[in-house]
Design a protein around this motif. Structure first.
Motif, short mmCIF file in Angstrom:
data_model
loop_
_atom_site.label_atom_id
_atom_site.label_comp_id
_atom_site.label_asym_id
_atom_site.label_seq_id
_atom_site.Cartn_x
_atom_site.Cartn_y
_atom_site.Cartn_z
N THR A 5 1.02 -1.25 0.04
CA THR A 5 -0.04 0.05 0.04
C THR A 5 0.85 1.13 0.11
OG1 THR A 5 -1.67 -1.14 1.27
CG2 THR A 5 -1.89 1.28 1.19
N SER A 6 1.89 1.22 0.62
CA SER A 6 2.70 2.36 0.85
C SER A 6 3.43 2.87 -0.45
CB SER A 6 3.88 2.13 1.80
OG SER A 6 4.71 1.11 1.71
N LEU A 7 3.60 1.64 -1.44
CA LEU A 7 4.15 2.26 -2.81
C LEU A 7 3.34 2.75 -3.51
CD1 LEU A 7 6.50 -0.67 -3.49
CD2 LEU A 7 7.06 1.05 -1.97
N LYS A 8 1.86 2.34 -3.54
CA LYS A 8 0.97 2.93 -4.25
C LYS A 8 0.58 4.37 -3.86
CE LYS A 8 -3.97 2.18 -5.63
NZ LYS A 8 -5.13 1.47 -5.62
N THR A 9 0.88 4.58 -2.42
CA THR A 9 0.77 6.08 -2.25
C THR A 9 1.96 6.83 -2.66
OG1 THR A 9 -0.35 5.16 -0.15
CG2 THR A 9 0.78 7.50 -0.20
N LEU A 10 3.16 6.15 -2.45
CA LEU A 10 4.21 6.91 -3.09
C LEU A 10 4.20 7.14 -4.58
CD1 LEU A 10 8.00 6.12 -2.26
CD2 LEU A 10 7.37 6.53 -4.63
N ILE A 24 16.03 0.33 -15.38
CA ILE A 24 15.70 0.20 -14.07
C ILE A 24 16.33 1.19 -13.20
CG2 ILE A 24 15.58 -1.32 -12.10
CD1 ILE A 24 15.32 -3.59 -13.93
N ALA A 25 15.62 2.09 -12.26
CA ALA A 25 16.32 3.04 -11.66
C ALA A 25 16.58 2.64 -10.19
CB ALA A 25 15.47 4.43 -11.66
N TRP A 26 15.86 1.65 -9.63
CA TRP A 26 15.96 1.00 -8.44
C TRP A 26 15.13 -0.48 -8.36
CZ3 TRP A 26 11.51 -0.34 -5.07
CH2 TRP A 26 12.00 -0.64 -4.11
N ALA A 27 15.52 -1.31 -7.69
CA ALA A 27 15.04 -2.73 -7.40
C ALA A 27 15.48 -3.20 -6.27
CB ALA A 27 15.51 -3.40 -8.52
N THR A 28 14.40 -4.32 -5.54
CA THR A 28 14.77 -4.74 -4.32
C THR A 28 14.33 -6.27 -4.67
OG1 THR A 28 14.44 -4.86 -1.84
CG2 THR A 28 12.53 -3.84 -3.33
N PRO A 79 10.32 -3.61 0.34
CA PRO A 79 10.94 -2.41 -0.06
C PRO A 79 11.16 -1.18 1.21
CG PRO A 79 8.84 -3.11 -1.32
CD PRO A 79 9.08 -3.93 -0.20
N ASP A 80 12.54 -0.94 1.04
CA ASP A 80 12.87 0.39 1.65
C ASP A 80 12.37 1.54 1.22
OD1 ASP A 80 14.03 2.15 3.20
OD2 ASP A 80 16.14 1.71 2.80
N GLU A 81 11.41 2.15 1.80
CA GLU A 81 10.55 3.46 0.96
C GLU A 81 11.55 4.48 0.94
OE1 GLU A 81 6.86 6.22 2.20
OE2 GLU A 81 6.87 4.08 3.00
N GLN A 82 12.57 4.56 2.12
CA GLN A 82 13.35 5.82 1.73
C GLN A 82 14.17 5.87 0.70
OE1 GLN A 82 13.21 8.26 3.48
NE2 GLN A 82 15.33 9.32 2.35
N LEU A 88 13.68 4.08 -1.99
CA LEU A 88 12.87 4.14 -3.21
C LEU A 88 12.99 5.67 -3.41
CD1 LEU A 88 11.14 3.32 -5.49
CD2 LEU A 88 9.31 2.74 -3.86
N ARG A 89 12.35 6.35 -2.39
CA ARG A 89 12.09 7.81 -2.58
C ARG A 89 13.25 8.64 -3.17
NH1 ARG A 89 7.60 10.39 -0.79
NH2 ARG A 89 6.26 8.96 0.73
N GLU A 90 14.38 8.18 -2.49
CA GLU A 90 15.68 8.92 -2.85
C GLU A 90 15.91 8.56 -4.66
OE1 GLU A 90 18.73 7.27 -0.47
OE2 GLU A 90 17.94 8.55 1.30
N ALA A 91 15.63 7.34 -4.98
CA ALA A 91 15.68 7.02 -6.41
C ALA A 91 14.79 7.62 -7.18
CB ALA A 91 15.52 5.46 -6.39
N ALA A 92 13.44 7.69 -6.79
CA ALA A 92 12.35 8.65 -7.60
C ALA A 92 12.81 9.86 -7.74
CB ALA A 92 11.18 8.07 -6.96
N SER A 93 13.26 10.30 -6.83
CA SER A 93 13.41 11.88 -6.72
C SER A 93 14.61 12.23 -7.74
CB SER A 93 13.94 12.31 -5.41
OG SER A 93 15.08 12.03 -5.03
N ARG A 94 15.38 11.34 -8.29
CA ARG A 94 16.40 11.37 -9.15
C ARG A 94 15.87 11.67 -10.47
NH1 ARG A 94 21.24 7.44 -9.33
NH2 ARG A 94 21.78 8.98 -10.87
#
Length: 513
Positions: A453-458, A490-494, A498-501, A503-509
């Motif tokens: 659910t947290s990834l959908k929100t992000l 692929i910018a990020w994978a696990t 998932p470590d949300e932090q 992922l957020r750092e990768a997405a913000s790039r």
């Protein structure tokens, strides 16, 4: 050619575009499609009055799309537009059958299908697209022109760019005594790029070793020429079909750079020297020359002007890397430039185009130089040629050369600890579609196999830039979630929760909330 325009000239066109692209070849057209897909207004200026040319048609126009190019066409719903490969015979028509079928070459040395160990490519799934596909320039340009027109791209043919002027806000381009204004200008206008020259881009590299010839001729005694690709003591020759020749003669590129006309007698003399026969040519229908000059722009951007394709890098056509390198440029640049235009680009996003693509260009130029080196007509080169040939006949050797030629292991250094980060996304098979089919709209994807659910929100925080897709795949390769850029890398994978932090750092790039 100059980089300024006369503001008092008549016929000023005040219509402003987001991007003007110089060149309606495959790279310019593909880039235009990417930009228009993202909602940008695009004008293409092409100096040729017509798209048709015998050199774009079979057999001269034959081109091999590598794995990354095939994936790019598939991810944009363009692959079904290419039909030629479905009815073409094996291009290596003298290359054997079954396990000994030739599927590529390095400096004329073939590698064979049966020697390639595809299990070494652990992230390629059964649903992956082909590692290579045969097409022709005319077919590719036709498909891309049709798509570009559908997306609203304007293409003006017979327009030669003679200068441009840029400010901090726009670029004004002069062509055929008319002026066109845009926010950005991209040179996709080939090895003699007018944009590159007018923009003062440094073009560093090495001078040629040979002159190459492509010609359609009539041959009185074709049986004197060996079939297939033949590396000889003085160069190389190949007859792909009766009367269709490709020849390389190691003259330091002298004839290509001379002002001499390409006559039937000259071509016969060259062919006789290279083939070591007394073959006789009776007619010359069409011919062109080329070299292995290898040069690359030291930067791909000057202000609001960018370069892509052969305008940014040139090299020998050996191994068919040029078109694929240019299409990769377009796929990489398109979404980044669109995000910049629309104010959705994080800091440094456009700079990552050069940072990622320039090193790939360096690799391809060196790959080309290495082929030329071992084809030189001298003992040391022949000795190295024999060593490479033996290596290519081993399983690991053939797999290495195939992975390089097909681009299977292409990687961008995007950081992150997962080995898939920076690589092309596998074609995961979900319940109703493959991941490639879900990329037709050119959006980024947050793919969640664990339905967190947290990834959908992000993902929702990034609005239309990022789609959230959840569900199980037929083969998830042990992954839990991954972030896919619009170009399919692929910018990020696990593999774990998932470590949300991170992922957020990768997405913000790559994206802006």
């Amino acid at each position: 050619m100059n980089t300024t325009t006369d503001t008092h000239s008549p016929a000023r066109n005040t219509l402003t575009y987001d991007v003007i692209i110089s060149g309606a070849g495959p790279v310019g057209l593909f880039l235009a499609c990417e930009l228009a897909l993202a909602g940008c207004s695009v004008l293409i200026l092409e100096k040729a009055a017509t798209a048709s040319s015998p050199l774009k048609q079979l057999p001269f126009g034959v081109r091999g799309l590598n794995a990354l190019s095939v994936e790019a066409f598939y991810r944009r719903g363009l692959l079904q537009e290419l039909e030629l490969h479905k009815r073409m015979k094996n291009p290596h028509q003298h290359g054997g059958q079954g396990a000994r079928r030739q599927v590529g070459h390095f400096a004329g040395i073939p590698f064979h299908e049966g020697d390639i160990d595809t299990t070494q490519w652990e992230y390629r799934l059964p649903t992956s697209t082909e590692t290579g596909l045969i097409s022709e320039m005319e077919e590719i340009e036709t498909a891309l022109t049709r798509r570009a027109t559908t997306l609203g791209v304007q293409v003006k043919r017979g327009f030669t760019i003679t200068g441009f002027q840029q400010t901090g806000e726009a670029v004004t381009v002069e062509a055929n005594e008319q002026f066109f204004q845009s926010k950005w200008l991209v040179g996709c206008d080939g090895s003699r790029s007018a944009v590159r020259k007018a923009g003062g881009f440094a073009f560093a590299g090495t001078e040629p070793e040979f002159t190459g010839y492509t010609a359609r001729v009539d041959i009185a005694d074709p049986e004197k020429l060996q079939p297939g690709r033949n590396v000889t003591a003085t160069g190389m020759y190949m007859q792909s079909q009766p009367g269709y020749l490709m020849i390389q003669e190691f003259d330091g590129g002298a004839f290509h750079h001379s002002a001499q006309p390409l006559t039937l007698q000259h071509l016969q003399d060259v062919l006789r020297r290279v083939s070591n026969t007394d073959v006789t040519l009776t007619a010359l229908h069409v011919a062109t020359t080329w070299t292995d000059r290898a040069r690359q722009a030291t930067t791909y951007r000057e202000g609001r002007v960018l370069l892509a394709g052969d305008a940014a890098h040139i090299h020998s056509p050996l191994g068919g890397q040029g078109l694929n390198l240019g299409l990769g440029d377009a796929m990489n640049l398109g979404w980044k430039l669109a995000a910049t235009i629309q104010g959705k680009a994080p800091e440094g996003l456009l700079d990552s185009y050069y940072n990622e693509r320039h090193p790939i260009g360096v690799q391809v130029l060196d790959w080309s130089r290495a082929q030329v080196l071992i084809m030189r007509p001298e003992p040391n080169a022949r000795a190295m040629y024999a060593v490479i040939r033996d290596l290519m006949n081993t399983r690991d050797g053939a797999t290495y050369f195939a992975s390089r030629v097909w681009g299977v292991n292409t990687h961008y250094p995007l950081g992150g600890s997962h080995p898939l980060t920076g690589r092309s996304v596998p074609n995961f098979e979900l319940e109703n579609a493959t991941i490639g089919e879900l990329m037709h709209d050119g959006k980024g994807i947050l793919l969640d196999f664990g339905m967190h659910t947290s990834l959908k929100t992000l993902a929702g925080e990034y609005g239309s830039q990022l789609k959230y897709i959840s569900g199980k795949a037929k083969d998830q390769l042990g992954l839990s979630a991954l972030l896919i850029r619009p170009d399919g890398f692929i910018a990020w994978a696990t593999d774990t929760e998932p470590d949300e932090q991170s992922l957020r750092e990768a997405a913000s790039r790559w994206f802006t909330p």
